[in-house]
Design an enzyme around this catalytic site. Sequence first.
Site, PDB file in Angstrom:
ATOM      1  N   LYS A  15       5.392   1.645   6.582  1.00 54.73           N
ATOM      2  CA  LYS A  15       6.260   0.924   7.566  1.00 54.73           C
ATOM      3  C   LYS A  15       7.164   2.139   8.115  1.00 54.73           C
ATOM      4  O   LYS A  15       6.974   3.219   7.557  1.00 54.73           O
ATOM      5  CB  LYS A  15       7.480   0.116   6.936  1.00 54.73           C
ATOM      6  CG  LYS A  15       8.356   0.812   5.796  1.00 54.73           C
ATOM      7  CD  LYS A  15       9.312  -0.086   5.550  1.00 54.73           C
ATOM      8  CE  LYS A  15      10.652   0.557   4.753  1.00 54.73           C
ATOM      9  NZ  LYS A  15      11.631  -0.560   4.301  1.00 54.73           N
ATOM     10  N   LYS A  20       9.099  18.405  -8.183  1.00 54.83           N
ATOM     11  CA  LYS A  20       9.980  17.542  -7.536  1.00 54.83           C
ATOM     12  C   LYS A  20      11.343  18.215  -7.925  1.00 54.83           C
ATOM     13  O   LYS A  20      12.117  18.094  -6.934  1.00 54.83           O
ATOM     14  CB  LYS A  20      10.033  16.129  -8.213  1.00 54.83           C
ATOM     15  CG  LYS A  20      10.108  15.071  -7.489  1.00 54.83           C
ATOM     16  CD  LYS A  20      10.082  13.719  -8.205  1.00 54.83           C
ATOM     17  CE  LYS A  20       8.698  12.993  -7.797  1.00 54.83           C
ATOM     18  NZ  LYS A  20       8.321  11.721  -8.596  1.00 54.83           N
ATOM     19  N   LEU A  75      17.570  -1.223  -2.495  1.00 52.90           N
ATOM     20  CA  LEU A  75      17.396  -0.567  -1.320  1.00 52.90           C
ATOM     21  C   LEU A  75      16.089  -0.600  -0.721  1.00 52.90           C
ATOM     22  O   LEU A  75      14.923  -0.578  -1.466  1.00 52.90           O
ATOM     23  CB  LEU A  75      17.769   0.803  -1.675  1.00 52.90           C
ATOM     24  CG  LEU A  75      16.560   1.775  -2.701  1.00 52.90           C
ATOM     25  CD1 LEU A  75      15.400   2.281  -2.070  1.00 52.90           C
ATOM     26  CD2 LEU A  75      17.377   3.103  -3.169  1.00 52.90           C
ATOM     27  N   CYS A  81       6.492  -1.521  -3.507  1.00 50.78           N
ATOM     28  CA  CYS A  81       7.132  -2.495  -4.199  1.00 50.78           C
ATOM     29  C   CYS A  81       6.486  -4.007  -4.039  1.00 50.78           C
ATOM     30  O   CYS A  81       6.125  -4.519  -5.059  1.00 50.78           O
ATOM     31  CB  CYS A  81       8.608  -2.447  -3.870  1.00 50.78           C
ATOM     32  SG  CYS A  81       9.207  -0.849  -3.890  1.00 50.78           S
TER      33      CYS A  81
HETATM   34  C1  UGA Z   1      11.389  -3.853  -0.554  1.00 51.30           C
HETATM   35  C2  UGA Z   1      12.697  -4.751  -0.291  1.00 51.30           C
HETATM   36  O1  UGA Z   1      12.894  -5.103   1.180  1.00 51.30           O
HETATM   37  C3  UGA Z   1      13.575  -3.917  -0.910  1.00 51.30           C
HETATM   38  O2  UGA Z   1      14.891  -5.024  -1.006  1.00 51.30           O
HETATM   39  C4  UGA Z   1      13.429  -3.783  -2.325  1.00 51.30           C
HETATM   40  O3  UGA Z   1      14.593  -2.889  -3.059  1.00 51.30           O
HETATM   41  C5  UGA Z   1      12.389  -2.794  -2.404  1.00 51.30           C
HETATM   42  O4  UGA Z   1      11.167  -3.322  -1.690  1.00 51.30           O
HETATM   43  C6  UGA Z   1      11.883  -2.165  -3.781  1.00 51.30           C
HETATM   44  O5  UGA Z   1      11.603  -3.006  -4.677  1.00 51.30           O
HETATM   45  O6  UGA Z   1      12.428  -1.119  -4.322  1.00 51.30           O
HETATM   46  P1  UGA Z   1      10.498  -1.800   0.943  1.00 51.30           P
HETATM   47  O7  UGA Z   1       9.172  -1.830   0.208  1.00 51.30           O
HETATM   48  O8  UGA Z   1      10.937  -0.337   1.200  1.00 51.30           O
HETATM   49  O9  UGA Z   1      11.712  -2.796   0.244  1.00 51.30           O
HETATM   50  O10 UGA Z   1       9.857  -2.413   2.167  1.00 51.30           O
HETATM   51  P2  UGA Z   1      10.324  -3.693   3.333  1.00 51.30           P
HETATM   52  O11 UGA Z   1      11.341  -3.312   4.148  1.00 51.30           O
HETATM   53  O12 UGA Z   1      10.653  -4.779   2.376  1.00 51.30           O
HETATM   54  O13 UGA Z   1       8.819  -3.691   3.801  1.00 51.30           O
HETATM   55  C7  UGA Z   1       7.887  -4.200   3.174  1.00 51.30           C
HETATM   56  C8  UGA Z   1       6.708  -4.438   3.787  1.00 51.30           C
HETATM   57  O14 UGA Z   1       6.661  -5.607   4.544  1.00 51.30           O
HETATM   58  C9  UGA Z   1       6.257  -3.286   5.056  1.00 51.30           C
HETATM   59  O15 UGA Z   1       5.070  -3.008   4.866  1.00 51.30           O
HETATM   60  C10 UGA Z   1       6.605  -4.016   6.395  1.00 51.30           C
HETATM   61  O16 UGA Z   1       6.042  -3.350   7.363  1.00 51.30           O
HETATM   62  C11 UGA Z   1       6.183  -5.513   6.023  1.00 51.30           C
HETATM   63  N1  UGA Z   1       7.194  -6.365   6.638  1.00 51.30           N
HETATM   64  C12 UGA Z   1       8.296  -6.690   6.821  1.00 51.30           C
HETATM   65  C13 UGA Z   1       6.151  -7.250   7.638  1.00 51.30           C
HETATM   66  O17 UGA Z   1       5.128  -7.130   7.619  1.00 51.30           O
HETATM   67  N2  UGA Z   1       7.176  -8.293   8.379  1.00 51.30           N
HETATM   68  C14 UGA Z   1       8.195  -8.318   8.262  1.00 51.30           C
HETATM   69  O18 UGA Z   1       9.049  -9.039   8.906  1.00 51.30           O
HETATM   70  C15 UGA Z   1       9.102  -7.414   7.455  1.00 51.30           C
END
Ligand code: UGA
Length: 437
Positions: free
Chosen positions: A327, A35, A150, A264
Amino acid sequence: MRISVIGCGYLGAVHAACMAKLGHEVVGIDVDEGKIRSLSAAHAPFFEPGLDELLRDVQETGRLSFTTDMSAAAGCAVHFICVGTPQKKGENGADLRYVDAAVEALLPHTRPGDIVVGKSTVPVGTAARLAGILVQSEPSAHLVWNPEFLREGHAIKDTLSPDRLVYGVADGSEDHVAVSVLDEVYANALSAGTPRLITDQPTAELVKTAANSFLATKISFINAMAELCEASGADVTRLADAIGMDDRIGRKFLNAGIGFGGGCLPKDIRAFMARAGELGADQALTFLREVDSINMRRRTRVVELTRELCGGSLLGQNITVLGAAFKPESDDVRDSPALSIAAQLQLQGAVVTVTDPKALENASRRFPELQYEPDLETAMAGADTLLLLTEWQQYKELDPFEVSSGVTGLRILDGRNVLDAAKWRAAGWQYRGLGRP
Ligand code: UGA
């Protein structure tokens, strides 16, 4: 300011690069030599939009370096702990061994007045425990909990312009000596109007787990509505549009589909439940068990719907899965619902080909038994059924007429409800969404 960032994964690598961008002198430290080699060559070891360019820009200024040598932290006034807190094997709780190891390794290099800033997502109570260890070694050092919010895929923007900053300090007071130091670190965002909240340490730790639990709950709520829509012939996408117009509810995170995954949300809600149990407050979070099980049910539902679409049996069916990442705009496949569905279909006798613009290398490491094809057209050639499971822009833009010529069967399951059902049906396709008629 001179800053060290310990742990250079999704969180730390972005944090280090952004802190250097803001003008600080930063050293990123990680135990993983591969890394560090990659980051030192201005190449992110994972896909995050804009990160390679940012690494290149800031390394040219000489303000950013990476090393495996912890002694490089000596002389830095602020040390950010950004290591991972994965789920423990065979248990729901968070595995804190990397956080503990990072703090232990840092101790010999801290100096009087240093500020150690925790950013990793940890069970409430961790900061107080670490603060105890820190002051034993360096009585005038301070520990602050400063959770990170984030999102992968938007990490640079979220770090440079966060929607809030939370500092959890020992006495919860604005006058705590660490507050002005962190204000200097984040001077740019603060001057642009980013709100900052000073709390005690347990509150700051809980802010993060509560936020992720709320987001997970919102997604599972709409997926539960999708189940009801399926049972009653209603359309969950229109339902979400309508309830989302109420400001108090809001439309964001109400996209029904195959559910949430990633490194997460799934592990954070489980670790939160485990911690609540340890604190004797498990009843407060029993609803999260339901949130988790609604989420996991989506994966089974997609397998069942695919079987229906394939005429009752998956045996020997050629299925192409569009998307492997948890995602879009990410190559992260940790707990990816798309991959877990692909693996289930394969186990049940389908011949599965997976394509994804960025995540195939990680996917093939996790599920070597699946077949992977980077080229979208080749991946779809001869497919009996298509499954759209990660909503990359190029999949959302697929033209049903153009796709028709390459496939064997005109059947598509839209696991993210992002396609225009009427358009696909008009082109002769059998279209199935989730929670849509
Ligand atoms: C998430 C949180 O959104 C961040 O604020 C946080 O900092 C981060 O975890 C962390 O703990 O580090 P992330 O894991 O990058 O961020 O992804 P998200 O954008 O939250 O999406 C999570 C999952 O939910 C994905 O699989 C996405 O496809 C799904 N999702 C999201 C849905 O199925 N429906 C929605 O309406 C939104």
